[in-house]
Design a protein around this motif. Structure first.
Motif, mmCIF file in Angstrom:
data_model
loop_
_atom_site.group_PDB
_atom_site.id
_atom_site.type_symbol
_atom_site.label_atom_id
_atom_site.label_comp_id
_atom_site.label_asym_id
_atom_site.label_seq_id
_atom_site.Cartn_x
_atom_site.Cartn_y
_atom_site.Cartn_z
ATOM 1 N N UNK A 171 0.812 -1.214 0.000
ATOM 2 C CA UNK A 171 0.000 0.000 0.000
ATOM 3 C C UNK A 171 0.846 1.264 0.000
ATOM 4 N N UNK A 172 1.999 1.206 0.644
ATOM 5 C CA UNK A 172 2.878 2.369 0.693
ATOM 6 C C UNK A 172 3.351 2.770 -0.704
ATOM 7 N N UNK A 173 3.706 1.786 -1.498
ATOM 8 C CA UNK A 173 4.166 2.085 -2.858
ATOM 9 C C UNK A 173 3.033 2.692 -3.686
ATOM 10 N N UNK A 174 1.846 2.102 -3.588
ATOM 11 C CA UNK A 174 0.703 2.654 -4.314
ATOM 12 C C UNK A 174 0.407 4.076 -3.858
ATOM 13 N N UNK A 175 0.410 4.298 -2.557
ATOM 14 C CA UNK A 175 0.146 5.624 -1.993
ATOM 15 C C UNK A 175 1.121 6.661 -2.556
ATOM 16 N N UNK A 176 2.394 6.330 -2.554
ATOM 17 C CA UNK A 176 3.396 7.250 -3.078
ATOM 18 C C UNK A 176 3.273 7.463 -4.573
ATOM 19 N N UNK A 205 -8.687 3.973 -15.821
ATOM 20 C CA UNK A 205 -7.595 3.322 -16.548
ATOM 21 C C UNK A 205 -6.249 3.847 -16.074
ATOM 22 N N UNK A 206 -6.190 5.151 -15.806
ATOM 23 C CA UNK A 206 -4.952 5.733 -15.289
ATOM 24 C C UNK A 206 -4.648 5.195 -13.897
ATOM 25 N N UNK A 207 -5.660 5.132 -13.026
ATOM 26 C CA UNK A 207 -5.468 4.617 -11.668
ATOM 27 C C UNK A 207 -5.007 3.167 -11.714
ATOM 28 N N UNK A 208 -5.614 2.376 -12.584
ATOM 29 C CA UNK A 208 -5.220 0.968 -12.730
ATOM 30 C C UNK A 208 -3.757 0.849 -13.164
ATOM 31 N N UNK A 209 -3.346 1.663 -14.137
ATOM 32 C CA UNK A 209 -1.964 1.618 -14.602
ATOM 33 C C UNK A 209 -0.998 1.970 -13.479
ATOM 34 N N UNK A 210 -1.361 2.941 -12.654
ATOM 35 C CA UNK A 210 -0.509 3.325 -11.525
ATOM 36 C C UNK A 210 -0.467 2.198 -10.494
ATOM 37 N N UNK A 211 -1.612 1.577 -10.222
ATOM 38 C CA UNK A 211 -1.673 0.494 -9.238
ATOM 39 C C UNK A 211 -0.833 -0.702 -9.662
ATOM 40 N N UNK A 212 -0.670 -0.900 -10.960
ATOM 41 C CA UNK A 212 0.060 -2.060 -11.456
ATOM 42 C C UNK A 212 1.549 -1.795 -11.665
ATOM 43 N N UNK A 213 2.014 -0.583 -11.363
ATOM 44 C CA UNK A 213 3.444 -0.296 -11.458
ATOM 45 C C UNK A 213 4.209 -1.133 -10.436
ATOM 46 N N UNK A 214 5.321 -1.713 -10.868
ATOM 47 C CA UNK A 214 6.137 -2.494 -9.936
ATOM 48 C C UNK A 214 7.396 -1.750 -9.520
ATOM 49 N N UNK A 215 7.399 -0.440 -9.718
ATOM 50 C CA UNK A 215 8.496 0.404 -9.275
ATOM 51 C C UNK A 215 7.952 1.461 -8.319
ATOM 52 N N UNK A 216 8.844 2.002 -7.488
ATOM 53 C CA UNK A 216 8.459 3.027 -6.529
ATOM 54 C C UNK A 216 8.923 4.386 -7.038
ATOM 55 N N UNK A 217 7.969 5.237 -7.387
ATOM 56 C CA UNK A 217 8.276 6.568 -7.895
ATOM 57 C C UNK A 217 8.467 7.548 -6.741
ATOM 58 N N UNK A 218 9.144 8.645 -7.017
ATOM 59 C CA UNK A 218 9.282 9.706 -6.021
ATOM 60 C C UNK A 218 7.924 10.383 -5.837
ATOM 61 N N UNK A 219 7.334 10.334 -4.643
ATOM 62 C CA UNK A 219 6.010 10.949 -4.460
ATOM 63 C C UNK A 219 6.006 12.445 -4.747
ATOM 64 N N UNK A 220 7.086 13.122 -4.435
ATOM 65 C CA UNK A 220 7.130 14.561 -4.667
ATOM 66 C C UNK A 220 6.089 15.300 -3.846
#
Length: 327
Positions: A119-124, A202-217
């Motif tokens: 959840x932390x990765x998705x949140x960020x 569709x955008x939210x789904x694509x973000x949820x399926x990312x397997x990398x951790x982006x900089x939340x900024x």
């Protein structure tokens, strides 16, 4: 596999303001399917000094839980149709009413994402794209009859705000829901256009399926937030929009000319009831055009009292349970 759910709040006006009759519509909806709508509907109220403008707020319907976002939006369309079938008032899907100045009397579109391993990765990652996500359905251009910008609600609503240190703090743009254990995207305005909602999901789904951790900024978002609520897509966020479009190829025009822009143009052309009836027509029929409205229509107080007794009172135990879970 991620799962998704939507809570949608909308105003019901008679014809310019919400009234107690909203409870009658919810009572009819509850009678239509008690097992479902006991927990998948709600009513909101104004608070504090905003009570002087009227205490009745928007109504809420919610979908079931889906792992397919197309089925999720189809479910939302069914819920909309069922609300419309019991409602004779104008259904007005927007963040804040044109003729009000009431930050506690707003409506939102909330997206819940569950079933995540991290959840932390998705949140960020959601926060990383937050300067863009709100623009898919931004739809609150006015306050007290004056133009504000893309979303007065996103800017001033009591129920959301900049990202805090505690991700469980309830009144911010993205949270971890204490009650449901989901990551909840709260910043969004409601919007009549299901096409916009589909692209958003569709955008939210694509973000949820990312397997990398982006900089939340987070600091950058909190700094830009006020300007985004006023102006929308900025030169300094265009790169982020392109980054998101690389994940899901949404039309950039959707962000450049928002639902808020369309609503403001409708109001300038056809006035308050023209704008509200166009929103109602869009919500019911998918056609954003004014329809005839009885300007002399008045709320039925008797129906409102019956609706309050039939809807609100039986659900008091559920309200209490929800409040306890969200402490």
């Amino acid at each position: 596999m991620p799962t998704y759910g939507i809570e949608e709040e909308v105003f019901v006006t008679e014809p310019e303001r919400p009234t107690l009759e909203s409870f009658y519509y919810l009572a009819r909806l509850l009678a239509k399917d008690p097992a479902y709508y006991y927990t998948h509907s709600a009513h909101n109220f104004a608070r504090g000094k905003d009570l002087k403008q009227g205490w009745v707020g928007g109504v809420e319907i919610s979908t079931g839980v889906h792992d397919d976002i197309e089925a999720l939006v189809d479910d939302l369309a069914v819920r909309r149709a069922e609300l419309a079938s019991v409602c004779t008032g104008l259904i007005v899907p927007m963040g804040h009413l044109i003729n009000y100045n009431a930050p506690t009397n707003t409506c939102a579109l909330h997206i819940h994402i569950g079933g995540m391993e991290d959840n932390r990765r998705l949140y960020g990652n959601l926060i990383h794209f937050l300067p863009i996500l709100g623009l898919f359905t931004a739809n609150s251009p006015m306050v007290d009859g004056e133009y504000f910008g893309q979303s007065y609600r996103m800017s001033q609503s009591w129920a959301i705000g900049p990202i805090q240190d505690d991700w469980k703090g309830r009144f911010q743009d993205v949270i971890l829901s204490k009650r449901l254990g989901t990551v909840e995207l709260r910043v969004l305005d409601p919007c009549w256009d299901l096409g916009r909602v589909r692209w958003l999901m569709r955008a939210v789904k694509a973000i949820a399926e990312l397997d990398i951790e982006l900089d939340p900024g987070i600091e950058t978002y909190n700094t830009l937030r006020a300007e985004i609520c006023k102006t929308g897509l900025l030169d300094k966020t265009m790169g982020l929009a392109e980054e998101l479009r690389a994940l899901v190829g949404f039309p950039m025009e959707m962000l450049e000319r928002t639902a808020s822009d369309e609503l403001q143009e409708m109001y300038n052309k056809d006035g308050l009831l023209g704008a509200y009836s166009a929103l109602d027509n869009g919500y019911r029929n998918g056609i954003f055009e004014p329809r005839p409205v009885n300007k002399e229509q008045k709320a039925d107080i008797a129906k409102g009292i019956v609706g309050f007794a039939a809807y609100f009172i039986p659900r008091l135990p559920y309200y209490a349970w929800k409040g306890f879970r969200e402490l």
